[in-house]
Design an enzyme around this catalytic site. Sequence first.
Site, short mmCIF file in Angstrom:
data_model
loop_
_atom_site.label_atom_id
_atom_site.label_comp_id
_atom_site.label_asym_id
_atom_site.label_seq_id
_atom_site.Cartn_x
_atom_site.Cartn_y
_atom_site.Cartn_z
N GLU A 1 44.61 34.54 57.76
CA GLU A 1 45.91 34.67 57.11
C GLU A 1 47.06 34.58 58.11
O GLU A 1 48.19 34.98 57.82
CB GLU A 1 45.98 35.98 56.34
CG GLU A 1 44.94 36.04 55.25
CD GLU A 1 45.22 37.11 54.20
OE1 GLU A 1 46.31 37.12 53.63
OE2 GLU A 1 44.33 37.93 53.97
N ASP B 1 42.48 46.96 45.00
CA ASP B 1 42.27 45.50 44.98
C ASP B 1 40.88 45.23 44.39
O ASP B 1 40.74 45.00 43.18
CB ASP B 1 42.43 44.94 46.40
CG ASP B 1 42.06 43.47 46.50
OD1 ASP B 1 41.84 42.82 45.46
OD2 ASP B 1 41.99 42.93 47.63
N LYS C 1 46.28 39.81 41.71
CA LYS C 1 45.87 38.47 42.16
C LYS C 1 45.56 37.65 40.92
O LYS C 1 44.65 37.99 40.16
CB LYS C 1 44.62 38.57 43.03
CG LYS C 1 44.85 39.19 44.42
CD LYS C 1 43.50 39.45 45.07
CE LYS C 1 43.61 39.74 46.56
NZ LYS C 1 42.33 40.25 47.10
N SER D 1 43.07 34.92 50.81
CA SER D 1 42.92 34.46 52.20
C SER D 1 42.76 32.95 52.26
O SER D 1 43.11 32.32 53.25
CB SER D 1 41.75 35.19 52.87
OG SER D 1 40.59 35.11 52.07
#
Length: 444
Positions: free
Chosen positions: A210, A317, A342, A372
């Site tokens: 990243e 997450d 996401k 990522s």
Amino acid sequence: MAGAGMRIRAIRALQVLDSRGSPTVEAEAILEDGTRAAAQVPSGASTGRHEAVELRDGDARAYDGRGVLSAVANVNGPIARALRGIPVHERERADRRMVELDGTPDKSSLGANAILAVSCALARLHAKVEGVPLWRLLAGGRPAKMPLPMVNILSGGLHAGGQVELQDFLAVPHGCASCADALRAAAGIHRRMQELLERDGRAPAGVADEGGWGPRLDSNEQALEYMERAIAAAGYEPGRQVSIAIDAAATHFFRNGRYELASEGRSLAREEMIEMYSRWLTRHPVVSIEDPLAEDDWDGWAKACAVLGNRCTLIGDDLLATSQSRLERAIRERAATAVLVKMNQAGTLAETFQVVDRARAAGFGAVVSARSGETEDSFLADLAVASGAGHIKVGSVTRSERLAKYNRLLRIEAFQEGGAPLSLAPVLPLGHHGWQGGSCVNDD
Ligand code: 2PG
Ligand code: MG
């Protein structure tokens, strides 16, 4: 509604490459009058078990089995057929059609990569037809605002060859007055970090997935020490102007009920992990911890919230996987205080917004996040502004798949595109524990 009557004539897709050189899906939607728009979807490495399924071909002769030609074929065939003739402004109906057509709870039949690419392409096309910026179209009645970036500076875990186990150490420039200032702070911290690491003989040859640094460190906590030093070296006061966020991504070092910190030669029970975080919160200006524990350790998360929840934001997450039902459980059990959002964990824009809206109603924080594996598509920047989440996590300030999003934010901010009043959230929103920012707010 200028484009209300305009119907979808065709949808087509192709296989393109992401920032790791892995295939991903690009879809293009075309209206009766020939107006068209496209979107590309991202892909994670530290993926959770509860995410919508990314369809991969599994043919080892192409891209080690990671091809997405079957997902592309699903767009070109069944999805295109099912959506033909639907008016472009009926995007929720189109999302529902695709979910029904897929017919599985995890989108494993058509592939979340196929469905999301179409969902996003339709949104972009709709905005084009209406002649409004994408974020404005997506916002609808939501309180759109510029998000505060949480910027990756140091990487570990699956994004950096596992030098340390915890995956992300991020700078949160909450003491800055604009998104542009926040990015300037982050870029300075990224550069100063490189110098500090070089001076100590720890400079990695390149950047991690990243765009942050993935150095060899003596311990996970040492990353926090380096973060404070780099923030100070860049001219900011740690904790007052710039604080630290952690994404532990703990699912990925959880084995047989233990958290394996192999680089430190330690194996911790969940209670010991919580104690470790508690010590860190005393010693370092950490404002949030994402995935402090594993994706199904619900009891552990509830304990973590009870012990740490009034001192920092606990972001789910892998735990929540941008899933409405998992978010409901976390609200009920007080198992997190914020949700990471996401799009490709959910698989459609409609479901993504349901999660953001539910989080807001429940007093949860929300952070809109990239993966990522990313592309040059800047869709996420508009999503973050539109959602009113107040926070965005895109990775570091290098690599153009990251900068596509940051630069889009800068453009929205500079030109006030669409004329909406935009404001930078001062500090991470807190969950139901009522903490109001403590020493981390820049209260000058
Ligand atoms: C995360 C993301 C982005 P990945 O864990 O939050 O940093 O990583 O896309 O690999 O799941
Ligand atoms: Mg994460």
